[in-house]
Design a protein around this motif. Structure first.
Motif, mmCIF file in Angstrom:
data_model
loop_
_atom_site.group_PDB
_atom_site.id
_atom_site.type_symbol
_atom_site.label_atom_id
_atom_site.label_comp_id
_atom_site.label_asym_id
_atom_site.label_seq_id
_atom_site.Cartn_x
_atom_site.Cartn_y
_atom_site.Cartn_z
ATOM 1 N N PRO A 67 -11.006 40.849 -3.024
ATOM 2 C CA PRO A 67 -11.110 42.312 -3.087
ATOM 3 C C PRO A 67 -12.003 42.737 -4.248
ATOM 4 O O PRO A 67 -12.138 42.020 -5.241
ATOM 5 N N VAL B 211 -10.959 46.731 -9.579
ATOM 6 C CA VAL B 211 -10.289 48.037 -9.591
ATOM 7 C C VAL B 211 -11.258 49.143 -9.989
ATOM 8 O O VAL B 211 -11.153 50.277 -9.511
ATOM 9 N N ARG B 212 -12.233 48.842 -10.829
ATOM 10 C CA ARG B 212 -13.174 49.885 -11.279
ATOM 11 C C ARG B 212 -13.943 50.480 -10.105
ATOM 12 O O ARG B 212 -14.317 51.658 -10.144
ATOM 13 N N VAL B 213 -14.180 49.694 -9.039
ATOM 14 C CA VAL B 213 -14.862 50.225 -7.850
ATOM 15 C C VAL B 213 -14.021 51.327 -7.223
ATOM 16 O O VAL B 213 -14.531 52.394 -6.857
ATOM 17 N N TYR B 214 -12.722 51.088 -7.114
ATOM 18 C CA TYR B 214 -11.831 52.097 -6.551
ATOM 19 C C TYR B 214 -11.731 53.326 -7.456
ATOM 20 O O TYR B 214 -11.682 54.458 -6.966
ATOM 21 N N THR C 95 -14.991 55.285 -7.094
ATOM 22 C CA THR C 95 -15.017 55.923 -5.774
ATOM 23 C C THR C 95 -14.089 57.128 -5.748
ATOM 24 O O THR C 95 -14.440 58.193 -5.235
ATOM 25 N N TRP C 96 -12.918 56.965 -6.332
ATOM 26 C CA TRP C 96 -11.974 58.076 -6.393
ATOM 27 C C TRP C 96 -12.541 59.226 -7.219
ATOM 28 O O TRP C 96 -12.416 60.397 -6.834
ATOM 29 N N VAL D 19 -15.556 56.840 1.752
ATOM 30 C CA VAL D 19 -14.305 56.282 2.266
ATOM 31 C C VAL D 19 -14.584 55.081 3.167
ATOM 32 O O VAL D 19 -13.933 54.042 3.064
ATOM 33 N N PHE E 41 -16.149 51.980 0.887
ATOM 34 C CA PHE E 41 -15.364 51.361 -0.174
ATOM 35 C C PHE E 41 -13.886 51.198 0.175
ATOM 36 O O PHE E 41 -13.313 50.138 -0.065
ATOM 37 N N PHE E 42 -13.242 52.224 0.731
ATOM 38 C CA PHE E 42 -11.824 52.092 1.025
ATOM 39 C C PHE E 42 -11.569 51.332 2.329
ATOM 40 O O PHE E 42 -10.569 50.645 2.460
ATOM 41 N N HIS F 150 -13.749 49.126 3.447
ATOM 42 C CA HIS F 150 -14.470 47.862 3.242
ATOM 43 C C HIS F 150 -15.562 47.611 4.278
ATOM 44 O O HIS F 150 -15.846 46.470 4.623
#
Length: 103
Positions: A4, A7-10, A13-14, A51, A54-55, A57
């Motif tokens: 995966p 976490v910084r990617v999420y 993105t957020w 979305v 990134f979310f 994939h």
């Protein structure tokens, strides 16, 4: 199997989605005429891309999943196009109306 993303990617993105949400909110308070619709749709498309990439994939998905994602967008465009064509070609005919008796 792919690992995966960090976490910084999420988080980034957020944060981008929150910035686009703020843009949507700000756009609702400005009157740009016909540009409101275009800018609103552009913001919505940017949110959908973030979305999806990134979310969901889709950025690291297999070719088969990518083909189905593109096919989905294609069919959605056809449905919106046909609905827009139907709406644009309808004639407005007001319904007959009469005042109720006794009032």
């Amino acid at each position: 199997m792919n690992s995966p993303p960090p976490v910084r990617v999420y988080i980034f993105t957020w944060l981008a989605l929150m910035a686009l949400l703020a843009g949507t909110f700000a756009l609702a308070h400005f009157h740009l005429g016909a540009a409101n619709t275009a800018v609103g749709l552009a913001i919505a498309a940017a949110k959908a891309v973030l979305v999806g990439l990134f979310f969901m994939h889709l950025r690291r998905a297999s070719a088969l999943v990518a083909v189905f994602a593109v096919a989905t967008i294609f069919w959605l465009a056809i449905l919106f196009g046909l609905s827009g064509t139907d709406y644009a070609t309808r004639q407005v005919t007001p319904a007959p109306w009469s005042a109720p008796e006794g009032h």
